[in-house]
Design a protein around this motif. Sequence first.
Motif, mmCIF file in Angstrom:
data_model
loop_
_atom_site.group_PDB
_atom_site.id
_atom_site.type_symbol
_atom_site.label_atom_id
_atom_site.label_comp_id
_atom_site.label_asym_id
_atom_site.label_seq_id
_atom_site.Cartn_x
_atom_site.Cartn_y
_atom_site.Cartn_z
ATOM 1 N N UNK A 1 39.249 9.708 31.506
ATOM 2 C CA UNK A 1 38.844 11.006 32.057
ATOM 3 C C UNK A 1 37.338 11.229 32.088
ATOM 4 N N UNK A 2 36.611 10.652 31.136
ATOM 5 C CA UNK A 2 35.175 10.943 31.047
ATOM 6 C C UNK A 2 34.313 9.949 31.828
ATOM 7 N N UNK A 3 34.971 8.995 32.458
ATOM 8 C CA UNK A 3 34.219 7.995 33.218
ATOM 9 C C UNK A 3 33.521 8.662 34.415
ATOM 10 N N UNK A 4 32.186 8.530 34.492
ATOM 11 C CA UNK A 4 31.481 9.191 35.598
ATOM 12 C C UNK A 4 31.799 8.527 36.933
ATOM 13 N N UNK A 5 31.758 9.330 37.985
ATOM 14 C CA UNK A 5 31.999 8.825 39.338
ATOM 15 C C UNK A 5 30.777 8.102 39.865
ATOM 16 N N UNK A 6 30.775 7.820 41.178
ATOM 17 C CA UNK A 6 29.700 7.026 41.788
ATOM 18 C C UNK A 6 28.323 7.663 41.606
ATOM 19 N N UNK A 7 28.283 9.009 41.636
ATOM 20 C CA UNK A 7 26.984 9.680 41.495
ATOM 21 C C UNK A 7 26.471 9.689 40.045
ATOM 22 N N UNK A 8 27.287 9.192 39.139
ATOM 23 C CA UNK A 8 26.862 9.125 37.747
ATOM 24 C C UNK A 8 27.112 10.397 36.949
ATOM 25 N N UNK A 9 27.538 11.475 37.611
ATOM 26 C CA UNK A 9 27.760 12.731 36.903
ATOM 27 C C UNK A 9 29.185 13.260 37.029
ATOM 28 N N UNK A 10 29.630 13.412 38.288
ATOM 29 C CA UNK A 10 30.918 14.072 38.478
ATOM 30 C C UNK A 10 32.053 13.230 37.901
ATOM 31 N N UNK A 11 33.048 13.931 37.401
ATOM 32 C CA UNK A 11 34.159 13.256 36.748
ATOM 33 C C UNK A 11 35.313 13.134 37.740
ATOM 34 N N UNK A 12 35.216 12.114 38.604
ATOM 35 C CA UNK A 12 36.187 11.965 39.691
ATOM 36 C C UNK A 12 37.611 11.735 39.196
ATOM 37 N N UNK A 13 37.734 10.904 38.155
ATOM 38 C CA UNK A 13 39.086 10.583 37.679
ATOM 39 C C UNK A 13 39.729 11.788 37.003
ATOM 40 N N UNK A 14 38.927 12.521 36.241
ATOM 41 C CA UNK A 14 39.429 13.748 35.627
ATOM 42 C C UNK A 14 39.888 14.713 36.712
#
Length: 385
Positions: free
Chosen positions: A249-262
């Motif tokens: 859940x805390x893995x950042x998305x491509x932009x490095x911030x948004x939490x896409x998986x969460x």
Amino acid sequence: MSAENIFAVIAQGDLSEFKTLLANYKGTVNLFDENGMTALQHAAYKGNKDMVQLLLDRGADVNSGKHEYNYTALHFGALSGNSEVCKLLLDAGAKPTATNSVGRTASQMAAFVGNHHTVATINNYIPFKEISYYSIPQGQQTDPHLPSVLVEPLHKFVLGVNIHPVRLALNLQHTPALLENADKVSKVLDMLCKKEMTRGSDTNEVMAFKYHYLAYIIREINNIRDKQKPNSDKEEKKHDIVEVFAKKLLKPGKDGFSLDLMDTFLKDCVREFPYRECTTFHQMVTSLTSKDPPPALSVINCTINGQRGFVDAIPYCSTCGEEKPAKKCSKCKSVQYCDRECQRLHWFVHKKACNRESSSPAIMNAKPNIDAGELTTELQNLVAG
Ligand SMILES: [Zn+2]
Ligand SMILES: [Zn+2]
């Protein structure tokens, strides 16, 4: 010992003096001061948990009061901003629906003065018997839906106001019995969800959604548990489940911030809510499908815990969203955590940013030290105006 002394000692907040006084006082504690306020209301307004408990133990009537604007002990507890005081009053049977003379409930008054945690505590409250009902066999049942040892931990789990999935996972890790009985627990939560939706005029869509949400999280964590069962020893396993869940859940998305998986995980949860005709569902979907949608976690949090004012710049735990966490990363001091466990779970994300400096100042709510009479009069004018 006179009754006036009791009010004076509550006002001073002197607990040991208060204990002595109560021990020597033989009369009823359901006393009124010249403004029609009870001792319990004064203790609640002071946010003094120990005094509230002592008065309740002595049989103080939680719904009694002759306050000129009909404030109840719960209204005063709500104004104090002490959520534990509110919890004690609710446990003692305080009516959360009681309104003051301008038609506001305790929770609405708490929101009005910015005590958001208290709002959430009152709005998320459910009586113990709502859960214990499922530990008694019904009709033809030989076994109840819920083993009785799980009633208390489940009640506590449901009352929690921090709905961040990682916090829920950590809570479950601390009460392994709930996770070991994940099937039963999630079924009971489904039943509670249905019950809230079928109460006619007392239907509570928000609470129904919360039950659905908790069941969804428990099932997901249990899936991780099932997958891990074969080749790991017990102690390791308990640790790993939260870690696997947090990493996902805390893995950042491509932009490095948004939490896409969460976000995907939580959107799926909303999508699976079975009551698609209700207002709460529609509001969440509208928000999630808007042009620049907020994170699903904040949509869900707003739904369950109410909208927060933008003035709140309080620090959060970077792992589990807990407010005002006790610890900071000792290296960069720019992120905050509840404890070592939260820091450990977040390190895989934070290690890259650790050297970058930033700061988030804590702005605490200033607590006005004014008399209950003055405050209620002032609030009446504000709310009415
Ligand atoms: Zn935390
Ligand atoms: Zn750091």
